[in-house]
Design a protein around this motif. Structure first.
Motif, PDB file in Angstrom:
ATOM      1  N   PRO B   8       0.602  -1.372  -0.121  1.00 20.88           N
ATOM      2  CA  PRO B   8      -0.239  -0.264   0.084  1.00 20.88           C
ATOM      3  C   PRO B   8       0.785   0.963   0.145  1.00 20.88           C
ATOM      4  O   PRO B   8       1.774   1.090   0.180  1.00 20.88           O
ATOM      5  N   LYS B   9       0.347   2.401  -0.402  1.00 25.82           N
ATOM      6  CA  LYS B   9       0.902   3.508   0.032  1.00 25.82           C
ATOM      7  C   LYS B   9       1.614   4.290   1.365  1.00 25.82           C
ATOM      8  O   LYS B   9       2.573   4.470   1.950  1.00 25.82           O
ATOM      9  N   TYR B  10       0.024   3.477   2.027  1.00 27.73           N
ATOM     10  CA  TYR B  10       0.191   4.179   3.389  1.00 27.73           C
ATOM     11  C   TYR B  10       0.016   3.108   4.818  1.00 27.73           C
ATOM     12  O   TYR B  10      -0.778   2.174   3.800  1.00 27.73           O
ATOM     13  N   LEU B  11       0.663   2.446   5.902  1.00 24.28           N
ATOM     14  CA  LEU B  11       0.364   1.380   6.693  1.00 24.28           C
ATOM     15  C   LEU B  11       1.002   2.043   7.529  1.00 24.28           C
ATOM     16  O   LEU B  11       1.749   2.587   8.467  1.00 24.28           O
ATOM     17  N   VAL B  12       0.125   1.761   8.474  1.00 26.20           N
ATOM     18  CA  VAL B  12      -0.117   2.045  10.376  1.00 26.20           C
ATOM     19  C   VAL B  12      -0.253   0.853  10.451  1.00 26.20           C
ATOM     20  O   VAL B  12      -1.614   0.151  10.777  1.00 26.20           O
ATOM     21  N   THR B  13       0.724   0.605  11.923  1.00 31.22           N
ATOM     22  CA  THR B  13       0.409  -0.985  12.270  1.00 31.22           C
ATOM     23  C   THR B  13       1.038  -0.926  13.476  1.00 31.22           C
ATOM     24  O   THR B  13       1.736   0.193  13.904  1.00 31.22           O
ATOM     25  N   GLN B  14       0.536  -1.649  14.771  1.00 33.50           N
ATOM     26  CA  GLN B  14       0.752  -2.485  15.604  1.00 33.50           C
ATOM     27  C   GLN B  14       2.320  -2.572  15.561  1.00 33.50           C
ATOM     28  O   GLN B  14       2.821  -3.618  14.673  1.00 33.50           O
ATOM     29  N   MET B  15       3.215  -2.441  16.785  1.00 33.26           N
ATOM     30  CA  MET B  15       4.562  -3.215  17.355  1.00 33.26           C
ATOM     31  C   MET B  15       4.275  -5.405  17.255  1.00 33.26           C
ATOM     32  O   MET B  15       3.238  -4.908  17.775  1.00 33.26           O
ATOM     33  N   GLY B  16       5.121  -5.867  16.691  1.00 34.98           N
ATOM     34  CA  GLY B  16       4.602  -6.850  17.178  1.00 34.98           C
ATOM     35  C   GLY B  16       4.268  -7.531  15.828  1.00 34.98           C
ATOM     36  O   GLY B  16       4.186  -8.839  15.899  1.00 34.98           O
ATOM     37  N   ASN B  17       3.295  -6.311  14.888  1.00 36.92           N
ATOM     38  CA  ASN B  17       2.712  -7.279  14.129  1.00 36.92           C
ATOM     39  C   ASN B  17       3.438  -7.661  12.822  1.00 36.92           C
ATOM     40  O   ASN B  17       4.309  -7.467  12.835  1.00 36.92           O
ATOM     41  N   ASP B  18       2.883  -8.378  11.814  1.00 37.12           N
ATOM     42  CA  ASP B  18       3.810  -8.913  10.840  1.00 37.12           C
ATOM     43  C   ASP B  18       2.988  -8.052   9.128  1.00 37.12           C
ATOM     44  O   ASP B  18       1.611  -8.787   9.401  1.00 37.12           O
ATOM     45  N   LYS B  19       3.191  -7.854   8.370  1.00 39.66           N
ATOM     46  CA  LYS B  19       2.481  -6.896   7.239  1.00 39.66           C
ATOM     47  C   LYS B  19       3.756  -6.900   5.463  1.00 39.66           C
ATOM     48  O   LYS B  19       4.844  -7.446   6.053  1.00 39.66           O
ATOM     49  N   SER B  20       3.211  -6.748   5.110  1.00 36.71           N
ATOM     50  CA  SER B  20       3.991  -7.115   3.834  1.00 36.71           C
ATOM     51  C   SER B  20       3.529  -6.177   2.657  1.00 36.71           C
ATOM     52  O   SER B  20       2.407  -5.185   2.848  1.00 36.71           O
ATOM     53  N   ILE B  21       4.695  -5.667   2.477  1.00 38.30           N
ATOM     54  CA  ILE B  21       4.434  -4.406   0.789  1.00 38.30           C
ATOM     55  C   ILE B  21       4.883  -5.318  -0.428  1.00 38.30           C
ATOM     56  O   ILE B  21       5.656  -5.922  -0.783  1.00 38.30           O
ATOM     57  N   LYS B  22       4.300  -4.976  -1.306  1.00 40.60           N
ATOM     58  CA  LYS B  22       3.922  -5.127  -2.670  1.00 40.60           C
ATOM     59  C   LYS B  22       4.717  -4.418  -3.790  1.00 40.60           C
ATOM     60  O   LYS B  22       4.128  -3.710  -3.114  1.00 40.60           O
ATOM     61  N   CYS B  23       5.624  -5.037  -4.675  1.00 38.17           N
ATOM     62  CA  CYS B  23       6.209  -4.205  -6.117  1.00 38.17           C
ATOM     63  C   CYS B  23       6.209  -5.267  -7.170  1.00 38.17           C
ATOM     64  O   CYS B  23       5.662  -5.960  -7.347  1.00 38.17           O
ATOM     65  N   GLU B  24       5.313  -4.001  -7.701  1.00 42.05           N
ATOM     66  CA  GLU B  24       5.224  -4.992  -9.513  1.00 42.05           C
ATOM     67  C   GLU B  24       6.361  -3.627 -10.600  1.00 42.05           C
ATOM     68  O   GLU B  24       5.631  -2.107 -10.049  1.00 42.05           O
ATOM     69  N   GLN B  25       6.363  -3.766 -11.418  1.00 34.14           N
ATOM     70  CA  GLN B  25       7.083  -2.781 -12.589  1.00 34.14           C
ATOM     71  C   GLN B  25       6.741  -4.048 -13.917  1.00 34.14           C
ATOM     72  O   GLN B  25       7.027  -5.340 -14.295  1.00 34.14           O
TER      73      GLN B  25
END
Lengths: 111, 117
Positions: B8-25
């Motif tokens: 995403p463009k913005y990502l707000v999350t709590q400590m300890g969480n797991d998150k992913s950022i995706k990229c495509e060209q």
């Protein structure tokens, strides 16, 4: 370690003047230097490249120099315009392609 | 539009969480990168992949794991997020990884601003 340093102080100039930004590197000479422009909230945009064996490169109002004695590259924007206001990043690259960026210099062109 | 797009463009999350950022060209480039830009605007390389193979792996905590399913995609997964992970993460691509391709520069995405609270 390979370092690249830019003047962290913002540069303020009047419209129509030439803006000159400085990029200094340490240790051995990089194979090439690249210059990028970054606007707030956006990714950097590639502007120009200059190789180790080149002294100067031009593209429209932009000029880049590479001085291996001074370990320095200068980036010039002639006839500057308010639309040129942005952060300019210098990056050094080696044969292996790893690009190391400086911290950027913010340029503000006043009308 | 030909570009490097990241979500995403913005990502707000709590400590300890797991998150992913995706990229495509969709530029047909062989090489992709993840860079981290901290609050002082300093861009630091994290990882680079060439044709799905890892070629640069900087000193990054192993909570960060990149994954390239094909040469057009490079995702970044972050486990156990910490406050210090807050930054803007940029994906970029280039025609190739060697200096011979340097004339073309890198094409960057517009960044993902990660805020860990």
């Amino acid at each position: 370690s390979q370092k690249i340093e830019q003047n962290s102080e913002a540069l303020n100039i009047q419209e129509g003047k030439t803006a000159t930004l400085t990029c200094n590197y340490t240790n051995y000479s990089p194979a090439y230097l690249q210059w990028y422009r970054q606007d707030p909230g956006r990714g950097p945009v590639f502007l120009l490249l200059i190789r180790e064996n080149e002294k100067e490169k031009r593209k429209e109002r932009l000029k880049v120099t590479f001085d291996t004695t001074l370990k320095q590259s200068l980036f010039h924007i002639t006839a500057s315009q308010p639309a040129d206001s942005a952060t300019y990043l210098c990056a050094r690259g080696n044969q292996g392609g790893k690009l190391i960026f400086g911290q950027g210099t913010e340029l503000s062109v006043k009308p | 539009d030909t570009a490097v797009s990241q979500t995403p463009k913005y990502l707000v999350t709590q400590m300890g969480n797991d998150k992913s950022i995706k990229c495509e060209q969709n530029l047909g480039h062989d090489t992709m990168y993840w860079y981290k830009q901290d609050s002082k605007k300093f861009l630091k390389i994290m990882f680079s992949y060439n044709n799905k193979e890892l070629i640069i792996n900087e000193t990054v905590p192993n909570r960060f794991s990149p994954k390239s399913p094909d040469k057009a995609h490079l995702n970044l997964h972050i486990n156990s997020l910490e406050l210090g992970d807050s930054a803007v993460y940029f994906c970029a691509s280039s025609r190739g990884w060697r200096a011979t391709y340097s004339d073309y520069g890198y094409t960057f995405g517009s960044g993902t601003r990660l805020t860990v609270v």
